[in-house]
Design a protein around this motif. Structure first.
Motif, PDB file in Angstrom:
ATOM      1  N   TYR A   6       0.916  -1.410   0.116  1.00  0.00           N
ATOM      2  CA  TYR A   6      -0.114  -0.023  -0.066  1.00  0.00           C
ATOM      3  C   TYR A   6       0.966   1.177  -0.053  1.00  0.00           C
ATOM      4  N   VAL A  18      -2.291  -8.673   6.377  1.00  0.00           N
ATOM      5  CA  VAL A  18      -3.785  -8.465   6.736  1.00  0.00           C
ATOM      6  C   VAL A  18      -4.325  -9.484   7.791  1.00  0.00           C
ATOM      7  N   ASP A  20      -7.371 -10.711  10.697  1.00  0.00           N
ATOM      8  CA  ASP A  20      -8.636 -10.981  11.009  1.00  0.00           C
ATOM      9  C   ASP A  20      -8.600 -10.771  12.608  1.00  0.00           C
ATOM     10  N   VAL A  25     -11.346  -6.716   9.893  1.00  0.00           N
ATOM     11  CA  VAL A  25     -10.025  -7.044   9.169  1.00  0.00           C
ATOM     12  C   VAL A  25      -8.993  -5.711   9.383  1.00  0.00           C
ATOM     13  N   LYS A  26      -7.948  -6.081   9.451  1.00  0.00           N
ATOM     14  CA  LYS A  26      -7.132  -5.082   9.916  1.00  0.00           C
ATOM     15  C   LYS A  26      -5.759  -5.283   9.068  1.00  0.00           C
ATOM     16  N   VAL A  27      -5.111  -4.401   8.925  1.00  0.00           N
ATOM     17  CA  VAL A  27      -3.751  -4.388   8.181  1.00  0.00           C
ATOM     18  C   VAL A  27      -2.728  -3.777   9.046  1.00  0.00           C
ATOM     19  N   ASP A  79      -7.680  -0.099   9.466  1.00  0.00           N
ATOM     20  CA  ASP A  79      -8.938  -0.649   9.075  1.00  0.00           C
ATOM     21  C   ASP A  79      -8.639  -0.813   7.545  1.00  0.00           C
ATOM     22  N   GLU A  80      -8.861  -2.251   7.067  1.00  0.00           N
ATOM     23  CA  GLU A  80      -8.578  -2.525   5.807  1.00  0.00           C
ATOM     24  C   GLU A  80      -9.240  -1.601   4.738  1.00  0.00           C
ATOM     25  N   VAL A  83      -7.272   1.503   3.722  1.00  0.00           N
ATOM     26  CA  VAL A  83      -5.799   1.254   3.143  1.00  0.00           C
ATOM     27  C   VAL A  83      -5.793   1.597   1.535  1.00  0.00           C
ATOM     28  N   TRP A  85      -4.650   0.688  -0.968  1.00  0.00           N
ATOM     29  CA  TRP A  85      -3.783  -0.477  -1.965  1.00  0.00           C
ATOM     30  C   TRP A  85      -3.117  -0.378  -3.098  1.00  0.00           C
ATOM     31  N   TRP A 215      -4.154  -8.506  -2.531  1.00  0.00           N
ATOM     32  CA  TRP A 215      -3.100  -8.838  -1.870  1.00  0.00           C
ATOM     33  C   TRP A 215      -2.481 -10.388  -2.065  1.00  0.00           C
TER      34      TRP A 215
END
Length: 310
Positions: A6, A18, A20, A25-27, A79-80, A83, A85, A215
């Motif tokens: 990203y 990534v 869970d 879903v967090k990064v 938070d995904e 992001v 990307w 990803w």
């Protein structure tokens, strides 16, 4: 692990892991975690370097992630959905498979035979997707002028992590870094004209015709790629759903075959698309992509690649 690229606040590439977290879903900023973990000197800062690092780098990534989840700073997590990307890697080449699911081959057999194609399964069918047309998840893509037959094709995609020249199936698996998702967007009118001329290029390679990502799931999590499950929805309606065990040529067979070209780190080999494409429908015009459509292409073990149609 599920790892992608990203764009950081400074515009530079960052590596995101990534996670869970109880359904959310967090990064994780993997480089920041590795730096705090005391591994910064040897830890990769780009996906190219991460792939080059092999198993040792993968293990370092797991160690940094496990430590960060126990003792890390919450500012390393995002938070995904927020992001920005990038495509999951710098693509070197992409060899795209075709007619590799028997049901998809059958649904389009009559049409392409009329265009002069003489179909067989002695060797895999393939064509080139240009690296320049690859775009990340949540990109907006445009129909080329005059294109009404604007089609979708979800494809599981092998990501090469190292050189593979004339390898067997075992060597092919060893050369795969991981798997991601490609939506093989197609302008069917142009593809039809090209097929009549015994070629495929422009119909698959207008700008933006290679949504890729979001990803990569690393191959250690998918020791048998035949279990990969692919799905595609348009505006929430399921259009495609299949398993890679249903393919004519397996992923190791495809990579081994195309290794005759001399594959290397950053190359992609896609598996072809299952049945359900618009052109294979009895009433295709009702299924071709239109402005405002939202396409979600998924490899269940990896993630969902989202694309907006303008």
């Amino acid at each position: 692990m599920k790892i992608g690229r990203y764009r950081g606040e400074d515009g530079a590439e960052r590596l995101g892991l990534v996670l869970d977290k109880g359904g959310a879903v967090k990064v994780l900023d993997l480089v920041a975690a590795a730096q705090a973990h005391g591994k910064a000197r040897d830890f990769a800062r780009t996906m190219d370097a991460f792939m080059d690092g092999g198993r040792a780098m993968l293990d370092a990534g797991y160690a940094a992630s496990e430590w960060a989840q126990r003792e890390g700073d919450s500012k390393w997590l995002a938070d995904e959905a927020s992001v920005p990307w990038m495509t999951p890697l710098n693509v070197r080449n992409c060899i795209a498979g075709g007619r590799n699911f028997a049901a998809h081959r059958a649904e389009t057999l009559e049409y392409w035979t009329k265009q002069g194609a003489k179909l067989h399964s002695e060797i895999p069918m393939g064509f080139v997707k240009l690296a320049s047309v690859m775009v990340p998840t949540r990109s907006t893509i445009h129909r080329p002028e005059g294109c009404e037959w604007f089609d979708y094709e979800v494809e599981a995609t092998a990501v090469l992590g190292k050189k593979a020249l004339n390898v067997d199936e075992e060597g092919a698996l060893d050369a795969i870094f991981g798997y991601t998702v490609l939506n093989d967007v197609s302008a069917r009118e142009m593809q039809r004209k090209e097929m009549q001329n015994q070629s495929i290029l422009l119909g698959k390679n207008y700008p933006g015709f290679g949504p890729l990502g979001p990803w990569i799931v690393t191959s250690d999590e998918v020791p048998d790629p035949s279990v990969l499950e692919v799905r595609l929805t348009v505006n929430g309606e399921e259009r495609q759903h299949a398993y890679c065990k249903d393919m004519i040529f397996s992923i190791p067979q495809l990579v081994a075959h195309w290794s005759k070209t001399g594959l290397d780190r950053g190359d992609l080999v896609t598996v072809g698309s299952p049945e359900g494409v618009a052109i294979g429908r009895p009433d295709p015009m009702a299924f071709y992509l239109k402005s405002g459509d939202v396409v979600r292409a998924e490899v269940v073990q990896c993630g969902v690649l989202e694309t907006f149609i303008a």
